[in-house]
Motif scaffolding. Structure first.
Motif, PDB file in Angstrom:
ATOM      1  N   HIS A   1      35.111  45.912  -3.634  1.00 59.00           N
ATOM      2  CA  HIS A   1      33.896  46.371  -4.297  1.00 59.00           C
ATOM      3  C   HIS A   1      32.789  46.573  -3.268  1.00 59.00           C
ATOM      4  CE1 HIS A   1      35.753  45.191  -8.090  1.00 59.00           C
ATOM      5  NE2 HIS A   1      36.059  44.042  -7.523  1.00 59.00           N
ATOM      6  N   THR A   2      31.843  47.427  -3.610  1.00 64.61           N
ATOM      7  CA  THR A   2      30.661  47.616  -2.781  1.00 64.61           C
ATOM      8  C   THR A   2      29.475  47.059  -3.554  1.00 64.61           C
ATOM      9  OG1 THR A   2      31.599  49.619  -1.831  1.00 64.61           O
ATOM     10  CG2 THR A   2      29.244  49.300  -1.568  1.00 64.61           C
ATOM     11  N   ALA A   3      28.729  46.178  -2.891  1.00 70.91           N
ATOM     12  CA  ALA A   3      27.562  45.563  -3.521  1.00 70.91           C
ATOM     13  C   ALA A   3      26.351  45.795  -2.628  1.00 70.91           C
ATOM     14  CB  ALA A   3      27.791  44.079  -3.715  1.00 70.91           C
ATOM     15  N   VAL A   4      25.177  45.809  -3.239  1.00 66.30           N
ATOM     16  CA  VAL A   4      23.922  45.956  -2.506  1.00 66.30           C
ATOM     17  C   VAL A   4      23.181  44.635  -2.584  1.00 66.30           C
ATOM     18  CG1 VAL A   4      21.746  47.191  -2.368  1.00 66.30           C
ATOM     19  CG2 VAL A   4      23.814  48.416  -3.043  1.00 66.30           C
ATOM     20  N   CYS A   5      22.797  44.114  -1.428  1.00 61.83           N
ATOM     21  CA  CYS A   5      22.055  42.854  -1.383  1.00 61.83           C
ATOM     22  C   CYS A   5      20.669  43.087  -1.977  1.00 61.83           C
ATOM     23  CB  CYS A   5      21.941  42.353   0.057  1.00 61.83           C
ATOM     24  SG  CYS A   5      20.956  40.853   0.214  1.00 61.83           S
ATOM     25  N   PRO A   6      20.275  42.282  -2.977  1.00 62.13           N
ATOM     26  CA  PRO A   6      18.955  42.478  -3.584  1.00 62.13           C
ATOM     27  C   PRO A   6      17.803  42.062  -2.668  1.00 62.13           C
ATOM     28  CG  PRO A   6      20.030  40.576  -4.547  1.00 62.13           C
ATOM     29  CD  PRO A   6      21.029  41.222  -3.631  1.00 62.13           C
ATOM     30  N   LYS A   7      18.102  41.265  -1.668  1.00 60.33           N
ATOM     31  CA  LYS A   7      17.049  40.775  -0.781  1.00 60.33           C
ATOM     32  C   LYS A   7      16.727  41.765   0.338  1.00 60.33           C
ATOM     33  CE  LYS A   7      15.712  36.574   1.652  1.00 60.33           C
ATOM     34  NZ  LYS A   7      16.152  35.262   2.102  1.00 60.33           N
ATOM     35  N   CYS A   8      17.777  42.291   0.994  1.00 63.42           N
ATOM     36  CA  CYS A   8      17.532  43.162   2.147  1.00 63.42           C
ATOM     37  C   CYS A   8      17.978  44.609   1.923  1.00 63.42           C
ATOM     38  CB  CYS A   8      18.206  42.592   3.395  1.00 63.42           C
ATOM     39  SG  CYS A   8      20.006  42.604   3.320  1.00 63.42           S
ATOM     40  N   GLY A   9      18.718  44.889   0.852  1.00 63.05           N
ATOM     41  CA  GLY A   9      19.160  46.248   0.546  1.00 63.05           C
ATOM     42  C   GLY A   9      20.385  46.691   1.324  1.00 63.05           C
ATOM     43  N   GLU A  10      21.011  45.820   2.052  1.00 60.65           N
ATOM     44  CA  GLU A  10      22.204  46.129   2.848  1.00 60.65           C
ATOM     45  C   GLU A  10      23.403  46.343   1.922  1.00 60.65           C
ATOM     46  OE1 GLU A  10      23.932  46.508   6.726  1.00 60.65           O
ATOM     47  OE2 GLU A  10      21.856  46.120   6.199  1.00 60.65           O
ATOM     48  N   LYS A  11      24.204  47.388   2.196  1.00 62.48           N
ATOM     49  CA  LYS A  11      25.424  47.624   1.425  1.00 62.48           C
ATOM     50  C   LYS A  11      26.532  46.770   2.018  1.00 62.48           C
ATOM     51  CE  LYS A  11      24.644  52.156  -0.462  1.00 62.48           C
ATOM     52  NZ  LYS A  11      25.188  53.486  -0.661  1.00 62.48           N
ATOM     53  N   ILE A  12      27.232  46.058   1.139  1.00 61.74           N
ATOM     54  CA  ILE A  12      28.270  45.148   1.588  1.00 61.74           C
ATOM     55  C   ILE A  12      29.565  45.475   0.864  1.00 61.74           C
ATOM     56  CG2 ILE A  12      28.955  42.713   1.682  1.00 61.74           C
ATOM     57  CD1 ILE A  12      25.906  42.093   1.437  1.00 61.74           C
ATOM     58  N   THR A  13      30.649  45.582   1.636  1.00 63.04           N
ATOM     59  CA  THR A  13      31.965  45.781   1.041  1.00 63.04           C
ATOM     60  C   THR A  13      32.611  44.421   0.905  1.00 63.04           C
ATOM     61  OG1 THR A  13      32.119  47.913   2.125  1.00 63.04           O
ATOM     62  CG2 THR A  13      34.156  46.971   1.273  1.00 63.04           C
ATOM     63  N   VAL A  14      33.008  44.091  -0.328  1.00 63.26           N
ATOM     64  CA  VAL A  14      33.520  42.761  -0.636  1.00 63.26           C
ATOM     65  C   VAL A  14      34.930  42.893  -1.179  1.00 63.26           C
ATOM     66  CG1 VAL A  14      33.135  40.677  -1.988  1.00 63.26           C
ATOM     67  CG2 VAL A  14      31.190  41.990  -1.182  1.00 63.26           C
ATOM     68  N   LYS A  15      35.813  42.052  -0.661  1.00 70.14           N
ATOM     69  CA  LYS A  15      37.193  42.017  -1.132  1.00 70.14           C
ATOM     70  C   LYS A  15      37.366  40.727  -1.943  1.00 70.14           C
ATOM     71  CE  LYS A  15      41.335  43.582   0.854  1.00 70.14           C
ATOM     72  NZ  LYS A  15      42.202  43.670   2.024  1.00 70.14           N
ATOM     73  N   ILE A  16      37.675  40.869  -3.226  1.00 69.94           N
ATOM     74  CA  ILE A  16      37.854  39.714  -4.102  1.00 69.94           C
ATOM     75  C   ILE A  16      39.314  39.655  -4.514  1.00 69.94           C
ATOM     76  CG2 ILE A  16      37.174  38.644  -6.280  1.00 69.94           C
ATOM     77  CD1 ILE A  16      34.514  40.127  -6.034  1.00 69.94           C
TER      78      ILE A  16
ATOM     79  N   LYS B   1      33.142  29.503 -12.697  1.00 71.86           N
ATOM     80  CA  LYS B   1      34.489  30.079 -12.600  1.00 71.86           C
ATOM     81  C   LYS B   1      34.503  31.575 -12.914  1.00 71.86           C
ATOM     82  CE  LYS B   1      36.213  26.081 -11.722  1.00 71.86           C
ATOM     83  NZ  LYS B   1      36.428  25.744 -10.352  1.00 71.86           N
ATOM     84  N   GLU B   2      33.409  32.125 -13.411  1.00 68.48           N
ATOM     85  CA  GLU B   2      33.362  33.526 -13.807  1.00 68.48           C
ATOM     86  C   GLU B   2      32.815  34.441 -12.728  1.00 68.48           C
ATOM     87  OE1 GLU B   2      31.027  33.509 -17.301  1.00 68.48           O
ATOM     88  OE2 GLU B   2      32.407  32.203 -18.391  1.00 68.48           O
ATOM     89  N   HIS B   3      32.266  33.875 -11.667  1.00 69.18           N
ATOM     90  CA  HIS B   3      31.669  34.673 -10.608  1.00 69.18           C
ATOM     91  C   HIS B   3      32.194  34.256  -9.242  1.00 69.18           C
ATOM     92  CE1 HIS B   3      28.720  35.052 -13.900  1.00 69.18           C
ATOM     93  NE2 HIS B   3      28.641  36.288 -13.462  1.00 69.18           N
ATOM     94  N   CYS B   4      32.098  35.195  -8.306  1.00 65.23           N
ATOM     95  CA  CYS B   4      32.473  34.951  -6.919  1.00 65.23           C
ATOM     96  C   CYS B   4      31.187  35.052  -6.092  1.00 65.23           C
ATOM     97  CB  CYS B   4      33.475  36.014  -6.484  1.00 65.23           C
ATOM     98  SG  CYS B   4      34.041  35.830  -4.806  1.00 65.23           S
ATOM     99  N   TYR B   5      30.983  34.147  -5.165  1.00 65.11           N
ATOM    100  CA  TYR B   5      29.774  34.121  -4.351  1.00 65.11           C
ATOM    101  C   TYR B   5      30.113  34.511  -2.918  1.00 65.11           C
ATOM    102  CZ  TYR B   5      27.527  31.795  -8.227  1.00 65.11           C
ATOM    103  OH  TYR B   5      27.012  31.510  -9.457  1.00 65.11           O
ATOM    104  N   LYS B   6      29.411  35.513  -2.426  1.00 63.92           N
ATOM    105  CA  LYS B   6      29.597  35.973  -1.050  1.00 63.92           C
ATOM    106  C   LYS B   6      28.243  35.973  -0.351  1.00 63.92           C
ATOM    107  CE  LYS B   6      33.952  36.935  -1.491  1.00 63.92           C
ATOM    108  NZ  LYS B   6      34.999  36.287  -0.754  1.00 63.92           N
ATOM    109  N   LYS B   7      28.269  35.726   0.944  1.00 64.10           N
ATOM    110  CA  LYS B   7      27.031  35.668   1.726  1.00 64.10           C
ATOM    111  C   LYS B   7      26.805  37.001   2.420  1.00 64.10           C
ATOM    112  CE  LYS B   7      25.507  31.752   3.895  1.00 64.10           C
ATOM    113  NZ  LYS B   7      25.480  30.714   4.927  1.00 64.10           N
TER     114      LYS B   7
END
Length: 134
Positions: free
Chosen positions: A118-133, A95-101
């Protein structure tokens, strides 16, 4: 009894024996057999007995290499299924985290549950992702 045990051990020498696929197919056979008690379907009965015969054939087969390949294929499939449902369970209970693909590599990102963009960086491929929570 010891004589029978020794003869059985000698019979099974060089044969495949029970493995993970064997246990899974016996479990499926038993479930189908129990369902068939209530349904009384000839088709279900034929399918379940064909599965049982195939399972016994695999168990007593002397072609260990081929049976090992079948078991490895089953283990890879089982790993994918367990991984998929394991992640689903984690996503539902946390309940404390949000999971995005990640759109690029399909990896799951675990983000803190703070509303906003928020802007997050994928640790696997390094792609910058903009996430709306929300």
């Amino acid at each position: 009894m010891e004589k029978f045990r020794n003869k059985f051990i000698a019979f099974m020498y060089g044969r495949n024996g029970p493995d993970k696929l064997y246990r899974a197919s016996v479990a499926v056979f038993m479930v189908l057999a129990v369902i068939n008690i209530f349904v009384h379907s000839v088709i279900l009965s034929v399918i379940s007995w064909a599965l049982f015969i195939w399972t016994m054939f695999r168990c007593f087969s002397k072609n260990v290499y081929k049976r090992s390949q079948e078991n490895q294929a089953y283990l890879r499939l089982e790993e994918k299924v367990v991984k998929k449902f394991g992640m689903t369970k984690t996503m539902l209970t946390d309940k404390e985290h949000c999971y995005k693909k990640c759109r690029h590599c399909k990896a799951y990102l675990r983000l803190p549950k703070r509303s906003g963009t928020h802007t997050a960086v994928c640790p696997k491929c390094g792609e910058k992702i903009t996430v709306k929570i929300r």
